[in-house]
Design a protein around this motif. Structure first.
Motif, PDB file in Angstrom:
ATOM      1  N   ILE A 279       0.829  -1.207   0.000  1.00  0.00           N
ATOM      2  CA  ILE A 279       0.000   0.000   0.000  1.00  0.00           C
ATOM      3  C   ILE A 279       0.861   1.254   0.000  1.00  0.00           C
ATOM      4  CG2 ILE A 279      -0.294   0.124   2.515  1.00  0.00           C
ATOM      5  CD1 ILE A 279      -2.919   1.010  -0.164  1.00  0.00           C
ATOM      6  N   ILE A 280       2.015   1.207   0.646  1.00  0.00           N
ATOM      7  CA  ILE A 280       2.857   2.398   0.759  1.00  0.00           C
ATOM      8  C   ILE A 280       3.343   2.865  -0.618  1.00  0.00           C
ATOM      9  CG2 ILE A 280       4.990   3.356   1.745  1.00  0.00           C
ATOM     10  CD1 ILE A 280       4.459   1.336   4.130  1.00  0.00           C
ATOM     11  N   PRO A 281       4.022   2.030  -1.386  1.00  0.00           N
ATOM     12  CA  PRO A 281       4.453   2.510  -2.703  1.00  0.00           C
ATOM     13  C   PRO A 281       3.296   2.705  -3.693  1.00  0.00           C
ATOM     14  CG  PRO A 281       5.078   0.220  -2.419  1.00  0.00           C
ATOM     15  CD  PRO A 281       4.566   0.700  -1.097  1.00  0.00           C
ATOM     16  N   LEU A 282       2.286   1.839  -3.632  1.00  0.00           N
ATOM     17  CA  LEU A 282       1.179   1.980  -4.582  1.00  0.00           C
ATOM     18  C   LEU A 282       0.392   3.264  -4.336  1.00  0.00           C
ATOM     19  CD1 LEU A 282      -0.088  -1.701  -4.876  1.00  0.00           C
ATOM     20  CD2 LEU A 282       1.183  -0.380  -6.575  1.00  0.00           C
ATOM     21  N   MET A 283       0.098   3.554  -3.074  1.00  0.00           N
ATOM     22  CA  MET A 283      -0.593   4.824  -2.785  1.00  0.00           C
ATOM     23  C   MET A 283       0.338   6.006  -3.020  1.00  0.00           C
ATOM     24  SD  MET A 283      -3.772   4.718  -2.305  1.00  0.00           S
ATOM     25  CE  MET A 283      -3.948   6.439  -1.860  1.00  0.00           C
ATOM     26  N   GLY A 284       1.626   5.827  -2.769  1.00  0.00           N
ATOM     27  CA  GLY A 284       2.586   6.891  -3.052  1.00  0.00           C
ATOM     28  C   GLY A 284       2.557   7.288  -4.516  1.00  0.00           C
ATOM     29  N   MET A 285       2.552   6.294  -5.396  1.00  0.00           N
ATOM     30  CA  MET A 285       2.479   6.580  -6.836  1.00  0.00           C
ATOM     31  C   MET A 285       1.163   7.261  -7.190  1.00  0.00           C
ATOM     32  SD  MET A 285       4.222   3.330  -8.765  1.00  0.00           S
ATOM     33  CE  MET A 285       3.523   2.037  -7.761  1.00  0.00           C
ATOM     34  N   ALA A 286       0.069   6.739  -6.643  1.00  0.00           N
ATOM     35  CA  ALA A 286      -1.239   7.320  -6.947  1.00  0.00           C
ATOM     36  C   ALA A 286      -1.316   8.767  -6.474  1.00  0.00           C
ATOM     37  CB  ALA A 286      -2.350   6.485  -6.307  1.00  0.00           C
ATOM     38  N   LEU A 287      -0.873   9.024  -5.260  1.00  0.00           N
ATOM     39  CA  LEU A 287      -0.911  10.386  -4.720  1.00  0.00           C
ATOM     40  C   LEU A 287       0.004  11.323  -5.504  1.00  0.00           C
ATOM     41  CD1 LEU A 287      -0.937   9.574  -0.891  1.00  0.00           C
ATOM     42  CD2 LEU A 287      -2.872  10.379  -2.292  1.00  0.00           C
ATOM     43  N   LEU A 288       1.143  10.816  -5.933  1.00  0.00           N
ATOM     44  CA  LEU A 288       2.053  11.612  -6.758  1.00  0.00           C
ATOM     45  C   LEU A 288       1.401  11.946  -8.099  1.00  0.00           C
ATOM     46  CD1 LEU A 288       4.943  12.795  -6.858  1.00  0.00           C
ATOM     47  CD2 LEU A 288       5.672  10.623  -7.866  1.00  0.00           C
TER      48      LEU A 288
ATOM     49  N   LEU B  34      11.088   9.938  -7.903  1.00  0.00           N
ATOM     50  CA  LEU B  34      10.278   9.468  -6.786  1.00  0.00           C
ATOM     51  C   LEU B  34       9.323   8.367  -7.239  1.00  0.00           C
ATOM     52  CD1 LEU B  34       9.455   9.626  -3.833  1.00  0.00           C
ATOM     53  CD2 LEU B  34       7.931  11.538  -4.422  1.00  0.00           C
ATOM     54  N   HIS B  35       8.722   8.554  -8.393  1.00  0.00           N
ATOM     55  CA  HIS B  35       7.809   7.541  -8.940  1.00  0.00           C
ATOM     56  C   HIS B  35       8.550   6.234  -9.169  1.00  0.00           C
ATOM     57  CE1 HIS B  35       4.471   6.017 -11.470  1.00  0.00           C
ATOM     58  NE2 HIS B  35       3.759   6.946 -10.854  1.00  0.00           N
ATOM     59  N   ALA B  36       9.738   6.314  -9.764  1.00  0.00           N
ATOM     60  CA  ALA B  36      10.547   5.113 -10.017  1.00  0.00           C
ATOM     61  C   ALA B  36      10.960   4.451  -8.700  1.00  0.00           C
ATOM     62  CB  ALA B  36      11.776   5.474 -10.845  1.00  0.00           C
ATOM     63  N   THR B  37      11.219   5.248  -7.678  1.00  0.00           N
ATOM     64  CA  THR B  37      11.557   4.706  -6.361  1.00  0.00           C
ATOM     65  C   THR B  37      10.372   3.943  -5.782  1.00  0.00           C
ATOM     66  OG1 THR B  37      13.137   6.496  -5.963  1.00  0.00           O
ATOM     67  CG2 THR B  37      12.330   5.312  -4.022  1.00  0.00           C
ATOM     68  N   PHE B  38       9.180   4.498  -5.917  1.00  0.00           N
ATOM     69  CA  PHE B  38       7.979   3.793  -5.455  1.00  0.00           C
ATOM     70  C   PHE B  38       7.806   2.469  -6.199  1.00  0.00           C
ATOM     71  CE2 PHE B  38       5.950   8.014  -4.044  1.00  0.00           C
ATOM     72  CZ  PHE B  38       6.165   7.758  -2.691  1.00  0.00           C
ATOM     73  N   VAL B  39       8.065   2.461  -7.506  1.00  0.00           N
ATOM     74  CA  VAL B  39       7.973   1.224  -8.292  1.00  0.00           C
ATOM     75  C   VAL B  39       8.950   0.192  -7.732  1.00  0.00           C
ATOM     76  CG1 VAL B  39       8.392   0.164 -10.546  1.00  0.00           C
ATOM     77  CG2 VAL B  39       7.150   2.331 -10.412  1.00  0.00           C
ATOM     78  N   ALA B  40      10.182   0.611  -7.476  1.00  0.00           N
ATOM     79  CA  ALA B  40      11.203  -0.308  -6.954  1.00  0.00           C
ATOM     80  C   ALA B  40      10.798  -0.855  -5.586  1.00  0.00           C
ATOM     81  CB  ALA B  40      12.548   0.410  -6.868  1.00  0.00           C
ATOM     82  N   ILE B  41      10.301   0.005  -4.726  1.00  0.00           N
ATOM     83  CA  ILE B  41       9.864  -0.439  -3.393  1.00  0.00           C
ATOM     84  C   ILE B  41       8.742  -1.454  -3.518  1.00  0.00           C
ATOM     85  CG2 ILE B  41       8.736   0.280  -1.243  1.00  0.00           C
ATOM     86  CD1 ILE B  41      10.296   2.978  -1.581  1.00  0.00           C
TER      87      ILE B  41
END
Length: 168
Positions: A101-110, A127-134
């Motif tokens: 949920i953390i990276p997926l919501m991070g991408m959505a919110l971004l 930041l988006h690529a970092t969320f994908v990696a996480i």
């Protein structure tokens, strides 16, 4: 062989649980991951590709928020309050799955421009690529531990006792 609650969730109610809890989130996340690679290599890139990436990211984050809330209320809280976890592998698998949920919501919110508003496009892309990696890391940890026999990581008091040898 017993199975973790992660694998049990995917195995019961076939094919629906597999589709709802694995296929849809993974297809959306993989769409984001693959399109992200093309975007990173072809900057400024195609607007159609960016739209696919953004749409999959937003839908994936919102969809997984629903999965997260559902599983928290219908699995995590009941398993915790009743003491029915099947050992460390079980907790790790479910915990890392839900940590998605953390990276997926991070991408959505971004992508909804609710976070990172002051970042330039390059910083948002990083930041988006970092969320994908996480997400890829937590999802793979969940899958690996989810496929384990939960008994493998369980310890028993007898496992810590040294065998006694008789001396003649």
């Amino acid at each position: 062989m017993s199975m973790t609650h992660y694998m049990e969730l995917l195995a019961v109610n076939q094919p629906w649980n597999l589709i709802l809890f694995m296929a849809i989130p993974v297809i959306l996340a993989e769409t984001v991951a693959i399109s992200e690679l093309f975007i990173l290599f072809k900057r400024p890139g195609s607007s159609a590709l960016r739209m696919i990436n953004k749409t999959a990211s937003i839908i994936g984050g919102i969809y997984f928020l629903g999965v997260f809330i559902y599983l928290l209320n219908n699995a995590v809280i009941p398993l915790t309050t009743s003491g029915q976890w099947r050992g460390p592998a079980d907790v790790i698998a479910v915990g890392f799955y839900l940590a998605g949920i953390i990276p997926l919501m991070g991408m959505a919110l971004l992508d909804l421009n609710l976070i990172g508003k002051k970042r330039d496009e390059e910083a948002k892309l990083k930041l988006h690529a970092t969320f994908v990696a996480i997400f890829l890391v937590v999802a793979h940890i969940a899958m690996i531990f989810g496929m384990l026999d939960p008994a493998l990581l369980m310890t028993t008091p007898s496992a810590h006792v040294m065998p006694q040898h008789s001396v003649h």
